[in-house]
Write a protein that holds these residues in place. Sequence first.
Motif, PDB file in Angstrom:
ATOM      1  N   LYS A   1      -0.210   4.576 -19.288  1.00 52.09           N
ATOM      2  CA  LYS A   1      -1.172   4.232 -18.209  1.00 52.09           C
ATOM      3  C   LYS A   1      -2.334   5.211 -18.064  1.00 52.09           C
ATOM      4  CE  LYS A   1       0.973   6.383 -14.113  1.00 52.09           C
ATOM      5  NZ  LYS A   1       1.663   6.146 -12.967  1.00 52.09           N
ATOM      6  N   TYR A   2      -1.916   6.436 -18.625  1.00 51.75           N
ATOM      7  CA  TYR A   2      -3.075   7.602 -18.492  1.00 51.75           C
ATOM      8  C   TYR A   2      -3.937   7.075 -19.665  1.00 51.75           C
ATOM      9  CZ  TYR A   2      -2.193  10.034 -14.254  1.00 51.75           C
ATOM     10  OH  TYR A   2      -1.749  10.186 -13.126  1.00 51.75           O
ATOM     11  N   GLU A   3      -3.620   6.639 -20.583  1.00 47.67           N
ATOM     12  CA  GLU A   3      -4.233   6.107 -21.921  1.00 47.67           C
ATOM     13  C   GLU A   3      -5.135   4.966 -21.576  1.00 47.67           C
ATOM     14  OE1 GLU A   3      -5.222   7.259 -26.033  1.00 47.67           O
ATOM     15  OE2 GLU A   3      -4.072   8.392 -24.361  1.00 47.67           O
ATOM     16  N   VAL A   4      -4.456   3.931 -20.706  1.00 47.10           N
ATOM     17  CA  VAL A   4      -5.464   3.117 -20.496  1.00 47.10           C
ATOM     18  C   VAL A   4      -6.734   3.566 -19.628  1.00 47.10           C
ATOM     19  CG1 VAL A   4      -5.578   1.347 -18.687  1.00 47.10           C
ATOM     20  CG2 VAL A   4      -3.634   1.312 -20.306  1.00 47.10           C
TER      21      VAL A   4
ATOM     22  N   LEU B   1     -16.684   2.333 -13.197  1.00 43.32           N
ATOM     23  CA  LEU B   1     -16.006   1.182 -12.309  1.00 43.32           C
ATOM     24  C   LEU B   1     -14.432   1.548 -11.989  1.00 43.32           C
ATOM     25  CD1 LEU B   1     -16.749  -1.969 -14.873  1.00 43.32           C
ATOM     26  CD2 LEU B   1     -17.855  -1.078 -12.703  1.00 43.32           C
ATOM     27  N   ASP B   2     -13.750   2.505 -12.398  1.00 42.09           N
ATOM     28  CA  ASP B   2     -12.357   2.809 -11.721  1.00 42.09           C
ATOM     29  C   ASP B   2     -12.644   3.566 -10.347  1.00 42.09           C
ATOM     30  OD1 ASP B   2     -13.476   4.720 -13.316  1.00 42.09           O
ATOM     31  OD2 ASP B   2     -11.677   5.853 -13.851  1.00 42.09           O
TER      32      ASP B   2
ATOM     33  N   THR C   1       0.896  -1.409   0.044  1.00 37.37           N
ATOM     34  CA  THR C   1       0.012   0.144   0.041  1.00 37.37           C
ATOM     35  C   THR C   1       0.821   1.150   0.002  1.00 37.37           C
ATOM     36  OG1 THR C   1      -0.111  -0.041   2.412  1.00 37.37           O
ATOM     37  CG2 THR C   1      -1.970  -1.135   1.295  1.00 37.37           C
ATOM     38  N   THR C   2       0.352   2.334  -0.756  1.00 37.34           N
ATOM     39  CA  THR C   2       1.006   3.562  -0.680  1.00 37.34           C
ATOM     40  C   THR C   2      -0.045   4.528  -0.059  1.00 37.34           C
ATOM     41  OG1 THR C   2       2.103   2.825  -2.843  1.00 37.34           O
ATOM     42  CG2 THR C   2       2.388   5.086  -2.012  1.00 37.34           C
ATOM     43  N   VAL C   3       0.157   4.934   0.993  1.00 33.81           N
ATOM     44  CA  VAL C   3      -0.568   5.802   1.773  1.00 33.81           C
ATOM     45  C   VAL C   3      -0.064   7.106   2.152  1.00 33.81           C
ATOM     46  CG1 VAL C   3      -2.075   6.167   3.937  1.00 33.81           C
ATOM     47  CG2 VAL C   3      -1.815   3.900   3.125  1.00 33.81           C
ATOM     48  N   THR C   4      -0.498   8.240   1.855  1.00 36.14           N
ATOM     49  CA  THR C   4       0.229   9.542   1.894  1.00 36.14           C
ATOM     50  C   THR C   4      -0.710  10.644   2.728  1.00 36.14           C
ATOM     51  OG1 THR C   4       0.917   9.122  -0.412  1.00 36.14           O
ATOM     52  CG2 THR C   4       1.333  11.597   0.453  1.00 36.14           C
ATOM     53  N   PRO C   5      -0.108  10.906   3.813  1.00 40.73           N
ATOM     54  CA  PRO C   5      -1.012  11.798   4.587  1.00 40.73           C
ATOM     55  C   PRO C   5      -0.969  13.246   3.988  1.00 40.73           C
ATOM     56  CG  PRO C   5       1.249  11.191   5.703  1.00 40.73           C
ATOM     57  CD  PRO C   5       1.125  10.424   4.538  1.00 40.73           C
ATOM     58  N   LEU C   6      -2.034  13.794   3.828  1.00 45.30           N
ATOM     59  CA  LEU C   6      -2.224  15.134   3.096  1.00 45.30           C
ATOM     60  C   LEU C   6      -2.680  16.308   4.037  1.00 45.30           C
ATOM     61  CD1 LEU C   6      -4.305  14.102   0.035  1.00 45.30           C
ATOM     62  CD2 LEU C   6      -1.894  14.277   0.424  1.00 45.30           C
ATOM     63  N   GLY C   7      -2.615  15.827   5.483  1.00 47.56           N
ATOM     64  CA  GLY C   7      -3.066  17.069   6.435  1.00 47.56           C
ATOM     65  C   GLY C   7      -4.715  16.975   6.555  1.00 47.56           C
ATOM     66  N   GLY C   8      -4.997  17.461   7.830  1.00 44.76           N
ATOM     67  CA  GLY C   8      -6.533  17.588   8.114  1.00 44.76           C
ATOM     68  C   GLY C   8      -7.006  16.225   8.157  1.00 44.76           C
ATOM     69  N   ASP C   9      -6.264  15.202   8.779  1.00 41.62           N
ATOM     70  CA  ASP C   9      -6.742  13.956   8.893  1.00 41.62           C
ATOM     71  C   ASP C   9      -7.201  13.255   7.483  1.00 41.62           C
ATOM     72  OD1 ASP C   9      -6.073  13.829  11.693  1.00 41.62           O
ATOM     73  OD2 ASP C   9      -7.936  14.566  12.156  1.00 41.62           O
ATOM     74  N   VAL C  10      -6.594  13.587   6.413  1.00 40.47           N
ATOM     75  CA  VAL C  10      -6.935  12.864   5.119  1.00 40.47           C
ATOM     76  C   VAL C  10      -5.708  12.170   4.729  1.00 40.47           C
ATOM     77  CG1 VAL C  10      -7.536  13.674   2.682  1.00 40.47           C
ATOM     78  CG2 VAL C  10      -8.364  15.035   4.608  1.00 40.47           C
ATOM     79  N   TYR C  11      -5.927  11.054   4.028  1.00 38.63           N
ATOM     80  CA  TYR C  11      -4.881  10.126   3.729  1.00 38.63           C
ATOM     81  C   TYR C  11      -5.140   9.719   2.270  1.00 38.63           C
ATOM     82  CZ  TYR C  11      -3.471  10.167   8.624  1.00 38.63           C
ATOM     83  OH  TYR C  11      -3.221  10.562   9.755  1.00 38.63           O
ATOM     84  N   GLU C  12      -4.379  10.161   1.289  1.00 38.12           N
ATOM     85  CA  GLU C  12      -4.470   9.410   0.037  1.00 38.12           C
ATOM     86  C   GLU C  12      -3.965   8.213   0.028  1.00 38.12           C
ATOM     87  OE1 GLU C  12      -2.678  11.695  -3.571  1.00 38.12           O
ATOM     88  OE2 GLU C  12      -1.302   9.943  -3.421  1.00 38.12           O
ATOM     89  N   ILE C  13      -4.874   7.116  -0.680  1.00 41.78           N
ATOM     90  CA  ILE C  13      -4.399   5.730  -0.988  1.00 41.78           C
ATOM     91  C   ILE C  13      -4.318   5.492  -2.382  1.00 41.78           C
ATOM     92  CG2 ILE C  13      -5.353   3.476  -0.521  1.00 41.78           C
ATOM     93  CD1 ILE C  13      -7.165   4.502   1.737  1.00 41.78           C
ATOM     94  N   ASP C  14      -3.073   5.067  -2.743  1.00 42.51           N
ATOM     95  CA  ASP C  14      -3.135   4.430  -4.372  1.00 42.51           C
ATOM     96  C   ASP C  14      -3.687   3.195  -4.139  1.00 42.51           C
ATOM     97  OD1 ASP C  14      -2.247   3.461  -6.678  1.00 42.51           O
ATOM     98  OD2 ASP C  14      -0.033   4.254  -6.529  1.00 42.51           O
ATOM     99  N   THR C  15      -4.860   3.179  -4.945  1.00 43.78           N
ATOM    100  CA  THR C  15      -5.573   1.906  -5.094  1.00 43.78           C
ATOM    101  C   THR C  15      -5.138   1.038  -6.246  1.00 43.78           C
ATOM    102  OG1 THR C  15      -7.462   2.991  -6.572  1.00 43.78           O
ATOM    103  CG2 THR C  15      -7.808   3.287  -4.241  1.00 43.78           C
ATOM    104  N   ARG C  16      -4.089   1.354  -7.207  1.00 38.91           N
ATOM    105  CA  ARG C  16      -3.532   0.284  -7.776  1.00 38.91           C
ATOM    106  C   ARG C  16      -4.443  -0.042  -8.811  1.00 38.91           C
ATOM    107  NH1 ARG C  16       1.806  -0.753  -5.858  1.00 38.91           N
ATOM    108  NH2 ARG C  16       1.786  -2.456  -7.140  1.00 38.91           N
ATOM    109  N   MET C  17      -5.442   0.569  -9.574  1.00 39.51           N
ATOM    110  CA  MET C  17      -6.147  -0.226 -10.634  1.00 39.51           C
ATOM    111  C   MET C  17      -5.223  -1.070 -11.537  1.00 39.51           C
ATOM    112  SD  MET C  17      -8.554   1.602 -13.598  1.00 39.51           S
ATOM    113  CE  MET C  17      -7.591   1.296 -14.780  1.00 39.51           C
ATOM    114  N   ALA C  18      -5.728  -2.465 -11.730  1.00 41.16           N
ATOM    115  CA  ALA C  18      -5.043  -3.343 -12.642  1.00 41.16           C
ATOM    116  C   ALA C  18      -3.438  -3.264 -12.443  1.00 41.16           C
ATOM    117  CB  ALA C  18      -5.343  -2.889 -14.067  1.00 41.16           C
ATOM    118  N   GLY C  19      -3.065  -2.995 -11.303  1.00 35.72           N
ATOM    119  CA  GLY C  19      -1.506  -2.999 -10.840  1.00 35.72           C
ATOM    120  C   GLY C  19      -0.797  -1.885 -11.177  1.00 35.72           C
ATOM    121  N   TYR C  20      -1.524  -0.784 -11.520  1.00 40.10           N
ATOM    122  CA  TYR C  20      -0.783   0.524 -12.121  1.00 40.10           C
ATOM    123  C   TYR C  20      -0.524   1.348 -10.595  1.00 40.10           C
ATOM    124  CZ  TYR C  20      -1.657  -0.278 -16.831  1.00 40.10           C
ATOM    125  OH  TYR C  20      -1.805  -0.970 -18.263  1.00 40.10           O
ATOM    126  N   THR C  21       0.390   1.995 -10.729  1.00 43.33           N
ATOM    127  CA  THR C  21       0.664   2.856  -9.500  1.00 43.33           C
ATOM    128  C   THR C  21       0.445   4.235 -10.158  1.00 43.33           C
ATOM    129  OG1 THR C  21       3.032   3.207  -9.912  1.00 43.33           O
ATOM    130  CG2 THR C  21       2.271   1.555  -8.299  1.00 43.33           C
TER     131      THR C  21
END
Length: 312
Positions: A290-293, A76-77, A5-25
């Motif tokens: 990956k953005y084109e996907v 679905l994404d 997992t890649t979890v990034t704290p963004l401040g304000g008790d907000v955490y970004e999670i890389d959900t890795r669609m189809a394995g892409y980061t």
Amino acid sequence: MNTTTTVTPLGGDVYEIDTRMAGYTGITAGYLIMSDRPCLVEPGTSGSAPVVQAALRSLGIGPDDLATVVVTHIHLDHAGGVGDIARMYPRAEVVVHEKGARHLADPSRLMRSARMVYGDALDTLFGELKPTDAARIRAVEETGTVDLGGGRRLESHYSPGHAKHHVGLMDSLTGDLYVGDAAGMYIPETADVKPATPPPDFDLGTALDSIGRFRALGPQRLLFAHYGPVTEVDDTLERSAEELRVWVDAVRDAKDQGLDLDHAVAMVVGRTRDRYAIAADDVDPELAAKYEVLTSAESNVAGIMHALDKNA
């Protein structure tokens, strides 16, 4: 599956999670608001559910701790994992726009049309959206409120144009605005803003109105599902609107010349290429790919053509 997992704290008790669609980061982000009533915004695909679960676990959120799951829209994404997440977190309420609610309760029609678009790639990209018990779904309309506890709330604002079931979400404490896909895609590596105009719902006027509504809310920060936080709020929303106009003008020209979809795509890509740093020759081709996907030029042009036909 790799559930690093890649979890990034963004401040304000907000955490970004890389959900890795189809394995892409780095192309699909979910967000956890770690308030008194923890809330997950944009759970991502069905294939991402174990990644999201591992991220929440690393943040100390157990099966009974998650209060709410909110999706900006049911593509679905963004929402493909709602059924899985609802099972993993049995006490969480699921919040969605009223035009999307029945598809979360009974995804069969949505999955059939997705299968027609993506074919076998559907399974690798997204997986299967599983049904959520209708009693756990709360539908919001023009506006709605999600209680985050301690007086903090998320306010939903109906923002169609990309999809007719799209809402933006504003955090009353931080001024964060979760923009879903209504302001297009932001590519953090190159600071590009690219449009997302898939069929069948795209409509230019409606999309521009939604961007205007976002600007009027006066957010402090935009949190993109694709991808990440942006503090240059007004510039980014302005750029988002401009990109939509440029693409629609280009597709209109292609249509006036009687070009079919393939030729229209080639023309539009050629004409807009210089607008994006990601299209430059020295950019890692994997980044562009990956953005084109995620949102292909073909799906954008098809969506705009559909809209022009509808309005003709």
